[in-house]
Write an enzyme that holds these catalytic residues in place. Sequence first.
Site, mmCIF file in Angstrom:
data_model
loop_
_atom_site.group_PDB
_atom_site.id
_atom_site.type_symbol
_atom_site.label_atom_id
_atom_site.label_comp_id
_atom_site.label_asym_id
_atom_site.label_seq_id
_atom_site.Cartn_x
_atom_site.Cartn_y
_atom_site.Cartn_z
ATOM 1 N N GLU A 231 -5.627 -1.298 -8.298
ATOM 2 C CA GLU A 231 -4.694 -0.349 -8.898
ATOM 3 C C GLU A 231 -3.493 -1.130 -9.436
ATOM 4 O O GLU A 231 -2.913 -1.943 -8.708
ATOM 5 C CB GLU A 231 -4.233 0.674 -7.842
ATOM 6 C CG GLU A 231 -5.350 1.610 -7.404
ATOM 7 C CD GLU A 231 -4.951 2.547 -6.267
ATOM 8 O OE1 GLU A 231 -5.550 3.614 -6.156
ATOM 9 O OE2 GLU A 231 -4.052 2.193 -5.470
ATOM 10 N N HIS B 296 -2.382 -3.560 -6.578
ATOM 11 C CA HIS B 296 -2.909 -3.138 -5.278
ATOM 12 C C HIS B 296 -4.402 -3.413 -5.173
ATOM 13 O O HIS B 296 -5.226 -2.680 -5.734
ATOM 14 C CB HIS B 296 -2.603 -1.645 -5.064
ATOM 15 C CG HIS B 296 -2.953 -1.142 -3.712
ATOM 16 N ND1 HIS B 296 -3.671 0.008 -3.502
ATOM 17 C CD2 HIS B 296 -2.693 -1.643 -2.482
ATOM 18 C CE1 HIS B 296 -3.831 0.197 -2.202
ATOM 19 N NE2 HIS B 296 -3.247 -0.788 -1.563
ATOM 20 N N ASN C 288 -5.603 6.161 -2.116
ATOM 21 C CA ASN C 288 -5.106 6.575 -0.805
ATOM 22 C C ASN C 288 -4.545 7.995 -0.807
ATOM 23 O O ASN C 288 -4.346 8.586 0.247
ATOM 24 C CB ASN C 288 -4.046 5.599 -0.285
ATOM 25 C CG ASN C 288 -4.705 4.382 0.349
ATOM 26 O OD1 ASN C 288 -5.877 4.428 0.722
ATOM 27 N ND2 ASN C 288 -3.971 3.290 0.459
ATOM 28 N N SER D 196 0.829 -1.208 0.000
ATOM 29 C CA SER D 196 0.000 0.000 0.000
ATOM 30 C C SER D 196 0.859 1.251 0.000
ATOM 31 O O SER D 196 0.405 2.306 -0.428
ATOM 32 C CB SER D 196 -0.880 0.050 1.249
ATOM 33 O OG SER D 196 -1.785 -0.988 1.253
HETATM 34 N N1 LIG Z 1 -5.128 -4.650 5.021
HETATM 35 C C1 LIG Z 1 -5.391 -3.797 4.059
HETATM 36 O O1 LIG Z 1 -6.365 -3.044 4.123
HETATM 37 C C2 LIG Z 1 -4.495 -3.710 2.845
HETATM 38 C C3 LIG Z 1 -5.011 -3.206 1.654
HETATM 39 C C4 LIG Z 1 -4.200 -3.176 0.519
HETATM 40 C C5 LIG Z 1 -2.895 -3.626 0.597
HETATM 41 N N2 LIG Z 1 -2.407 -4.107 1.789
HETATM 42 C C6 LIG Z 1 -1.011 -4.604 1.793
HETATM 43 O O2 LIG Z 1 -1.043 -6.022 1.726
HETATM 44 C C7 LIG Z 1 0.056 -6.585 2.442
HETATM 45 C C8 LIG Z 1 -0.471 -7.569 3.480
HETATM 46 O O3 LIG Z 1 -1.383 -6.928 4.336
HETATM 47 P P1 LIG Z 1 -2.419 -7.748 5.241
HETATM 48 O O4 LIG Z 1 -3.384 -6.743 5.778
HETATM 49 O O5 LIG Z 1 -2.908 -8.933 4.507
HETATM 50 O O6 LIG Z 1 -1.457 -8.228 6.427
HETATM 51 P P2 LIG Z 1 -1.640 -9.489 7.393
HETATM 52 O O7 LIG Z 1 -0.836 -9.192 8.593
HETATM 53 O O8 LIG Z 1 -3.086 -9.834 7.546
HETATM 54 O O9 LIG Z 1 -0.955 -10.686 6.580
HETATM 55 C C9 LIG Z 1 0.415 -10.796 6.334
HETATM 56 C C10 LIG Z 1 0.743 -12.281 6.256
HETATM 57 O O10 LIG Z 1 2.077 -12.413 5.788
HETATM 58 C C11 LIG Z 1 2.677 -13.473 6.507
HETATM 59 N N3 LIG Z 1 4.121 -13.270 6.441
HETATM 60 C C12 LIG Z 1 4.860 -12.332 7.068
HETATM 61 N N4 LIG Z 1 6.140 -12.437 6.689
HETATM 62 C C13 LIG Z 1 6.203 -13.443 5.794
HETATM 63 C C14 LIG Z 1 7.243 -14.017 5.010
HETATM 64 N N5 LIG Z 1 8.500 -13.570 5.095
HETATM 65 N N6 LIG Z 1 6.944 -15.043 4.180
HETATM 66 C C15 LIG Z 1 5.669 -15.497 4.085
HETATM 67 N N7 LIG Z 1 4.637 -14.990 4.779
HETATM 68 C C16 LIG Z 1 4.910 -13.979 5.631
HETATM 69 C C17 LIG Z 1 2.093 -13.424 7.892
HETATM 70 O O11 LIG Z 1 2.149 -14.656 8.538
HETATM 71 C C18 LIG Z 1 0.654 -13.008 7.598
HETATM 72 O O12 LIG Z 1 -0.173 -14.135 7.455
HETATM 73 C C19 LIG Z 1 0.834 -5.403 3.007
HETATM 74 O O13 LIG Z 1 1.867 -5.075 2.133
HETATM 75 C C20 LIG Z 1 -0.215 -4.290 3.040
HETATM 76 O O14 LIG Z 1 0.353 -3.019 2.944
HETATM 77 C C21 LIG Z 1 -3.183 -4.174 2.906
#
Ligand SMILES: NC(=O)c1ccc[n+]([C@@H]2O[C@H](COP(=O)([O-])OP(=O)(O)OC[C@H]3O[C@@H](n4cnc5c(N)ncnc54)[C@H](O)[C@@H]3O)[C@@H](O)[C@H]2O)c1
Length: 384
Positions: free
Chosen positions: A150, A138, A188, A117
């Site tokens: 995106e 995204h 965003n 993000s």
């Molecule tokens: N939550 C949102 O609203 C949102 C929206 C768009 C984009 N994002 C982006 O998506 C990504 C994930 O966000 P999320 O909300 O799903 O987070 P989350 O914490 O729910 O999930 C992250 C997952 O990654 C795993 N993980 C961490 N390090 C790891 C590694 N080295 N190898 C494999 N797995 C690993 C964790 O165990 C976890 O299950 C981030 O980059 C975030 O910026 C989030």
Amino acid sequence: MSKVAIIGAGAMGSGIGQVAAMAGHEVLLYDTFPDAHIRARDGILKSLNKFAEKGKITDQQAKAIFGKIYLVEDLNSIAGSDIVIEAIIEDQEAKEKIFASIEPLVNEQAIIASNTSSLSITGLAKALKHPERFIGIHFFNPPVMMRLVEVIPALQTSKSITAKVMDEIKAWGKTPVRALDTPGFIVNRIARPFYGEALRIAEEQLASPAEIDAAMKSYGGFRMGPFQLMDFIGNDINEAVTRSVWTAMHYDSRYRPSQLQINLVRAGWYGRKSGKGYYDYSDSTDHVDPVLTDEHKKLFDRILVMLINEAADALHFGIASKEDIELAMTRGVNYPKGLLQWADEIGVEHCVEQLDALHHLYREERYRCSALLRRMAAHHETFF
Ligand SMILES: NC(=O)c1ccc[n+]([C@@H]2O[C@H](COP(=O)([O-])OP(=O)(O)OC[C@H]3O[C@@H](n4cnc5c(N)ncnc54)[C@H](O)[C@@H]3O)[C@@H](O)[C@H]2O)c1
């Protein structure tokens, strides 16, 4: 059908995996934490059952889709994937490390993407041996429900990869918009004043959060007011996004985090998830809708014109096309209307006058009018 690998099975990764499986792909969902596997499996099953209950898919289809998703603990299992989407924690170093392990496992034509993000796609691409096949994809939360995606090419990304990804996302049933690799991409960035200007108005004691919410809904047709939405998203998350865009925009006062919100975060008043934010969710008494006056209409106009200014500036700096800016805001955050169309309706000249009046009153850079709006007003032009 191409083989899709998703790295990180959290909220986003498991949702993106489900979207790809629903589009008919075999999906490898990799995560290093066993708990994440359990949560992802439960989440996907629950979501597919909901689709089946609503009659959108049959029970048999739900089973078949679930059968296409393989939760894996060994990264080598993703070997031979055609497209890899990374959705691990938001940490540059962790992401670079995982890309270095992924690259040797897939062929040179495979697409490698990040769902980040806030990190620069160009900066992440630099860590790859073949940055021309790297791109930002995204998704919005929850990926299964939100239509907008995106697509953000890095400076190094080849044109053919960008075109391929746009087609792929369409084939997954989503609406792709193309964004320049800049802080906050489209949504965003353009949405910042919806929260920031509302917070500023509340800080100035011009209206309460409940009054501002009511004004945005009743005069603008927004489904939720800014404070309701911040409580829903989580004030901690919303503040972090604001801070990240503000920092990346070299502390431009237009994106400055609000002291009011910072204090809520300090108190642990994150919103719905903590039971208290701008509103108290433990209080079950019926809320009385505030009575709105002409003053509230002016506050709605102020937030709207700041949003229009942001959308116009995004166009001015080539962040996205007019059409994609409108799609992004209507489908990514469900705005009732595209902001540029809204500008045409209330008049570009009127927007400039309002912004100039705010700038004159506050003498702050925050209220500077986009050069594009000013130029258009001088030539009596419209966006559409
Ligand atoms: N939550 C949102 O609203 C949102 C929206 C768009 C984009 N994002 C982006 O998506 C990504 C994930 O966000 P999320 O909300 O799903 O987070 P989350 O914490 O729910 O999930 C992250 C997952 O990654 C795993 N993980 C961490 N390090 C790891 C590694 N080295 N190898 C494999 N797995 C690993 C964790 O165990 C976890 O299950 C981030 O980059 C975030 O910026 C989030």
